[in-house]
Design a protein around this motif. Structure first.
Motif, mmCIF file in Angstrom:
data_model
loop_
_atom_site.group_PDB
_atom_site.id
_atom_site.type_symbol
_atom_site.label_atom_id
_atom_site.label_comp_id
_atom_site.label_asym_id
_atom_site.label_seq_id
_atom_site.Cartn_x
_atom_site.Cartn_y
_atom_site.Cartn_z
ATOM 1 N N PRO A 68 0.962 -1.370 0.041
ATOM 2 C CA PRO A 68 0.196 -0.086 0.016
ATOM 3 C C PRO A 68 0.882 1.361 0.135
ATOM 4 C CG PRO A 68 -1.122 -1.885 1.074
ATOM 5 C CD PRO A 68 0.503 -2.182 1.243
ATOM 6 N N SER A 69 2.101 1.458 1.081
ATOM 7 C CA SER A 69 3.176 2.320 0.424
ATOM 8 C C SER A 69 3.459 2.744 -0.471
ATOM 9 C CB SER A 69 3.991 2.434 1.847
ATOM 10 O OG SER A 69 3.404 1.676 2.417
ATOM 11 N N ALA A 70 3.756 1.608 -0.731
ATOM 12 C CA ALA A 70 4.895 1.690 -2.032
ATOM 13 C C ALA A 70 3.997 2.212 -3.348
ATOM 14 C CB ALA A 70 5.186 0.266 -2.908
ATOM 15 N N LEU A 71 2.928 1.566 -3.475
ATOM 16 C CA LEU A 71 1.730 2.378 -4.181
ATOM 17 C C LEU A 71 1.477 3.634 -4.145
ATOM 18 C CD1 LEU A 71 -0.024 2.252 -6.788
ATOM 19 C CD2 LEU A 71 -2.308 0.935 -5.300
ATOM 20 N N VAL A 72 1.026 4.306 -3.367
ATOM 21 C CA VAL A 72 1.012 5.590 -2.674
ATOM 22 C C VAL A 72 2.223 7.389 -2.923
ATOM 23 C CG1 VAL A 72 0.789 7.200 -0.766
ATOM 24 C CG2 VAL A 72 -1.117 5.413 -0.984
ATOM 25 N N GLY A 73 3.519 5.476 -2.482
ATOM 26 C CA GLY A 73 4.672 6.528 -3.460
ATOM 27 C C GLY A 73 4.955 7.175 -5.005
ATOM 28 N N LEU A 74 4.303 5.653 -5.252
ATOM 29 C CA LEU A 74 5.011 5.740 -6.890
ATOM 30 C C LEU A 74 3.400 6.887 -7.473
ATOM 31 C CD1 LEU A 74 4.428 3.019 -9.472
ATOM 32 C CD2 LEU A 74 2.723 4.496 -9.104
ATOM 33 N N LEU A 75 2.356 7.181 -6.867
ATOM 34 C CA LEU A 75 1.344 7.987 -7.111
ATOM 35 C C LEU A 75 1.901 9.349 -7.342
ATOM 36 C CD1 LEU A 75 -2.406 7.083 -5.733
ATOM 37 C CD2 LEU A 75 -1.130 6.587 -8.318
ATOM 38 N N ALA A 76 2.560 9.230 -5.817
ATOM 39 C CA ALA A 76 3.557 10.931 -5.470
ATOM 40 C C ALA A 76 4.289 11.411 -6.835
ATOM 41 C CB ALA A 76 3.881 10.917 -4.002
ATOM 42 N N GLY A 77 5.324 10.103 -7.092
ATOM 43 C CA GLY A 77 6.373 10.278 -8.440
ATOM 44 C C GLY A 77 7.526 9.772 -7.558
ATOM 45 N N GLU A 78 7.366 9.068 -6.459
ATOM 46 C CA GLU A 78 8.419 8.616 -5.483
ATOM 47 C C GLU A 78 9.878 8.261 -6.379
ATOM 48 O OE1 GLU A 78 7.301 7.792 -1.117
ATOM 49 O OE2 GLU A 78 8.394 6.552 -2.538
ATOM 50 N N ASN A 79 8.914 6.863 -7.255
ATOM 51 C CA ASN A 79 10.054 5.695 -7.890
ATOM 52 C C ASN A 79 10.568 5.974 -9.553
ATOM 53 O OD1 ASN A 79 7.056 5.881 -9.486
ATOM 54 N ND2 ASN A 79 8.095 4.612 -10.762
ATOM 55 N N ARG A 80 12.130 5.853 -9.739
ATOM 56 C CA ARG A 80 12.751 6.159 -11.020
ATOM 57 C C ARG A 80 12.239 4.378 -11.391
ATOM 58 N NH1 ARG A 80 17.877 9.542 -9.694
ATOM 59 N NH2 ARG A 80 17.282 10.945 -8.585
ATOM 60 N N GLY A 81 11.243 4.505 -13.083
ATOM 61 C CA GLY A 81 12.306 2.643 -12.881
ATOM 62 C C GLY A 81 10.549 2.253 -12.416
ATOM 63 N N LYS A 82 10.323 1.028 -12.904
ATOM 64 C CA LYS A 82 9.680 0.470 -12.594
ATOM 65 C C LYS A 82 9.355 -0.291 -11.913
ATOM 66 C CE LYS A 82 6.107 -2.613 -12.916
ATOM 67 N NZ LYS A 82 5.001 -2.492 -13.479
ATOM 68 N N ARG A 83 8.599 -0.504 -10.952
ATOM 69 C CA ARG A 83 8.504 -0.408 -9.190
ATOM 70 C C ARG A 83 7.271 -1.600 -8.698
ATOM 71 N NH1 ARG A 83 7.012 3.846 -3.773
ATOM 72 N NH2 ARG A 83 9.040 3.896 -4.192
ATOM 73 N N MET A 84 8.077 -2.292 -8.085
ATOM 74 C CA MET A 84 7.479 -4.124 -7.759
ATOM 75 C C MET A 84 7.893 -3.993 -6.469
ATOM 76 S SD MET A 84 9.929 -6.089 -9.891
ATOM 77 C CE MET A 84 10.215 -4.807 -11.528
ATOM 78 N N VAL A 85 7.171 -5.038 -6.361
ATOM 79 C CA VAL A 85 6.945 -5.135 -4.472
ATOM 80 C C VAL A 85 7.017 -7.077 -4.659
ATOM 81 C CG1 VAL A 85 5.646 -5.786 -2.354
ATOM 82 C CG2 VAL A 85 5.138 -3.657 -3.700
ATOM 83 N N LYS A 86 8.844 -6.901 -4.398
ATOM 84 C CA LYS A 86 8.861 -8.377 -3.685
ATOM 85 C C LYS A 86 8.619 -9.517 -2.672
ATOM 86 C CE LYS A 86 12.688 -11.799 -2.640
ATOM 87 N NZ LYS A 86 14.715 -11.436 -2.680
ATOM 88 N N VAL A 87 7.156 -10.049 -3.772
ATOM 89 C CA VAL A 87 6.752 -10.962 -1.789
ATOM 90 C C VAL A 87 7.375 -11.783 -1.600
ATOM 91 C CG1 VAL A 87 4.047 -11.742 -1.664
ATOM 92 C CG2 VAL A 87 4.242 -10.233 -3.331
#
Length: 331
Positions: free
Chosen positions: A311-330
């Protein structure tokens, strides 16, 4: 075995926050005839995840109480479906959970590539979206000017590099001076425009003195409008997404100048999704693999560890935190 799940506890009325989600546990499902039990390895995070909370798109809308939807790179744990065996990897709509049971029909074994994360980035939806959106919808020619918004993101960073491979002048639009410098210094963009720094329309005019021939739109809204006013006659616009309108309140107006500018400049504006080009997938992957192997295409991946952090990773992506492809290692 228990199955951890991230549930969309409530639909957001404004900006998305981690509080809209809940981590829960349930029993691991069992596959029936024609089905496979999948173990989620990496979850793909995309701006479209947020759009699904607003209503039906190319898939059904999400409702409160649903397991959060999302595609993932998943491993077959048990198969009762022909063509798939234990240990195979597939890309599947597992949702945000450790395990999922899905019909084997429609799932295809993925190639054994290393690192496997590339199957979610450059050889997955992001890479194919960049490839087809630019080359099939934008149809750039050598020497033309290509502009891409959200240029530091998973799709935009690849669009710009592919346009350079095709001999174009490339201008990226991104948020912040640091990202803009990175686009030029690391990825080889010719120019970069910081949409947070002021008048984007004027900045694009300075960066593209000969106008824009191809615009690859990931954000919509005011940035789309700014690009529209700088398009050359017979320019092409590939509409991939509208992230500026996904999270929070809708903008007070849509892009102005439509349809007037589209008519007078004879623009070709085309929306698309990657599945439109399934018949050309293998040829695209061949090009992408060749560019990666020869160092022409740099792959940027932003891996967040832990299902609980999705959840926090998606919120961060929407805020433009990432460079390149963001994914979550499960797992």
């Amino acid at each position: 075995m228990t199955n951890r799940q991230i549930v969309l506890e409530q639909l957001p009325q404004g900006k998305l926050s981690p509080d809209h989600f809940r981590l829960t546990e349930t029993a691991t499902p069992t596959p029936g005839d024609g089905e496979v039990l999948l173990r989620t390895r990496y979850i793909s995070l995309d701006a479209a995840n947020r759009a699904w909370m607003q209503g039906a798109t190319y898939r059904a809308a999400l409702a409160a109480g649903d397991v959060m939807a999302g595609g993932s790179l998943a491993e077959v744990v048990e198969s009762k479906a022909p063509g798939l065996a234990k240990g195979d990897f597939v890309f599947a709509d597992t949702g945000w959970q450790d395990y999922a049971v899905l019909a084997g029909e429609g799932l295809s074994k993925l190639p054994d590539l290393k690192p496997m994360t590339h199957l979610l980035s450059v050889y997955g939806v992001a890479g194919l979206t960049a490839y087809f959106g630019l080359l099939e919808c934008g149809q750039p020619k050598a020497g033309e000017t290509v502009v891409v918004s959200a240029a530091a993101g998973s799709v935009g960073s690849l669009v710009g590099q592919i346009a350079k491979i095709r001999g174009c002048k490339v201008v990226g639009i991104a948020g912040g001076a640091e990202k803009c410098a990175w686009l030029k210094d690391e990825l080889g963009f010719d120019e970069a425009v910081d949409y947070k720094a002021g008048d984007v329309r004027r900045a694009l005019r300075a960066a593209c003195p000969k106008g824009i021939d191809v615009y690859f739109d990931n954000v919509g809204g005011d940035v789309f409008e700014a690009a529209l006013f700088n398009m050359n006659n017979f320019g092409r616009i590939a509409c991939c997404g509208a992230v500026s309108q996904y999270d929070g309140s809708a903008p007070p107006h849509g892009p102005r100048g439509i349809p007037g500018l589209i008519v007078t400049k004879r623009l070709n504006v085309r929306g698309f999704i990657v599945s439109d080009f399934n018949a050309q997938r293998e040829a695209a992957l061949s090009d992408l693999e060749s560019w990666v192997e020869t160092g022409k295409l740099e792959v940027l991946e932003d891996v967040i560890d832990g299902l609980e952090n999705a959840p926090s990773a998606l919120v961060g992506l929407l805020a433009g935190e990432n460079r390149g492809k963001r994914m979550v290692k499960v797992s």
